[in-house]
Write an enzyme that holds these catalytic residues in place. Structure first.
Site, PDB file in Angstrom:
ATOM      1  N   GLU A  12     -22.476  23.303   2.408  1.00 45.93           N
ATOM      2  CA  GLU A  12     -21.105  24.333   3.216  1.00 45.93           C
ATOM      3  C   GLU A  12     -21.520  25.284   3.676  1.00 45.93           C
ATOM      4  O   GLU A  12     -22.304  26.082   2.994  1.00 45.93           O
ATOM      5  CB  GLU A  12     -20.277  24.575   1.606  1.00 45.93           C
ATOM      6  CG  GLU A  12     -19.011  25.557   1.785  1.00 45.93           C
ATOM      7  CD  GLU A  12     -18.386  26.044   0.624  1.00 45.93           C
ATOM      8  OE1 GLU A  12     -17.128  26.709   1.284  1.00 45.93           O
ATOM      9  OE2 GLU A  12     -19.114  25.728  -0.372  1.00 45.93           O
ATOM     10  N   LYS A  17     -18.935  20.508   4.234  1.00 45.03           N
ATOM     11  CA  LYS A  17     -18.054  21.213   4.248  1.00 45.03           C
ATOM     12  C   LYS A  17     -17.414  22.852   4.829  1.00 45.03           C
ATOM     13  O   LYS A  17     -18.707  23.054   4.797  1.00 45.03           O
ATOM     14  CB  LYS A  17     -17.406  21.947   2.739  1.00 45.03           C
ATOM     15  CG  LYS A  17     -16.386  22.754   1.744  1.00 45.03           C
ATOM     16  CD  LYS A  17     -16.015  23.267   0.674  1.00 45.03           C
ATOM     17  CE  LYS A  17     -14.989  23.876   0.531  1.00 45.03           C
ATOM     18  NZ  LYS A  17     -14.234  24.089  -0.784  1.00 45.03           N
TER      19      LYS A  17
END
Length: 296
Positions: free
Chosen positions: A175, A212
């Site tokens: 992420e 992400k």
């Protein structure tokens, strides 16, 4: 790695619930839920209250495996129980794939980014995650400015940890968040995409990751990352957008699904009756599912 869970994460219709607020963000999450700081006197009580909140979410009939593919947990949550089972087992038995947040928060800003702080006990944490039947992990960095060196550093650090996580049999969610208010957001995302592509191309065939990402300014920018053979799924964070705004932007991005935290829980309150709570959660789940599955 559980093959049935991998199949669900790769091809299932739905989204990932992010329930992983950690120590730093817990007071804020509790306050939004209607629990003020004068209602607990120490960290243990605070974490018990947040676990009660998460238990209420995951045991609700609105938290349905037909719409929720997976859930990201904070380490404390992994070690606690829901209805007599460890949280990961409770979720897996319900049909929801469990993930664990493994980062220790962000370092100070340098080169327009915040790298992750060192994760000294990663091996030990991953061993515990395996004991607790966790499928994958999540770790977050933060990109604030268009700085090619900074962005490169973020992605390199993410992949360095990702390879260690894969070696333990887990699927890492990488992420590298781009701040939604960054001045050159669209340009940052193009540089980020190129760096992620390099990282993906450095993996062996059997090394799988998830991504992400912040919802891109340019719709479908990340579609070819989603199609990369080493990528199980690309999910997006709500990143400060309201739920309606995040859903609207997500609908413009084919193949991307949500992994929302605040946008999922924003209408939930401690004072709600069970019926009110289930309805508020159900409305949020339905709208996020729709944005993840039904594209423009």
């Amino acid at each position: 790695m559980n093959k049935e869970q991998l199949e669900k994460m790769t091809h299932g219709k739905g989204f990932i619930a992010a329930l992983d607020q950690s120590g730093g963000s817990t007071p804020k999450a509790l306050k939004e839920y209607g629990v003020n700081e004068d209602q607990y006197s120490n960290e243990d009580e605070m974490f018990q209250l947040v676990h009660d909140m998460r238990t209420r979410v995951v045991t609700s009939p609105s938290f349905s495996p037909d719409k929720i593919l997976g859930a990201i947990l904070f380490e404390q949550t992994m070690d606690r129980e829901v209805e007599g089972k460890y949280t990961g087992d409770y979720l897996a038995d319900k049909g929801v794939v469990p993930f664990l947040k493994v980062d220790k928060g962000l370092a100070e800003e340098k080169n327009g980014v915040q790298l992750m702080k060192p994760i000294d006990d990663l091996d030990e944490t991953l061993d515990r995650a395996n004991e607790r039947h966790i499928f994958g992990t999540k770790m977050r960095s933060n990109i604030l400015e268009l700085n090619e060196q900074g962005i490169k550093d973020v992605v390199e650090q993410q992949f360095e940890f990702a390879k260690k996580i894969i070696a333990k049999g887990l699927v890492p969610i990488i992420e590298p968040e781009v701040n939604i208010n960054a001045k050159d957001k669209s340009e940052i995302e193009k540089v980020l995409k190129a760096e992620i592509k390099k990282g993906l191309d450095s993996l062996n065939d059997d090394q799988l990751v998830m991504l992400k990402l912040t919802i891109p300014t340019e719709a479908n920018l990340y579609k070819d990352l989603a199609d990369h053979p080493n990528v199980v799924r690309v999910v997006v964070l709500s990143g400060g957008y309201s739920r309606d705004e995040a859903n609207k932007l997500l609908k413009d991005n084919d193949e991307l699904i949500a992994s929302f935290s605040r946008a999922l829980a924003s209408d939930l309150r401690a004072s709600q009756s069970q019926e009110e709570f289930d309805k508020a959660l159900g409305d949020a789940v339905d709208s996020i599912y729709d944005a993840s599955v039904n594209k423009n």
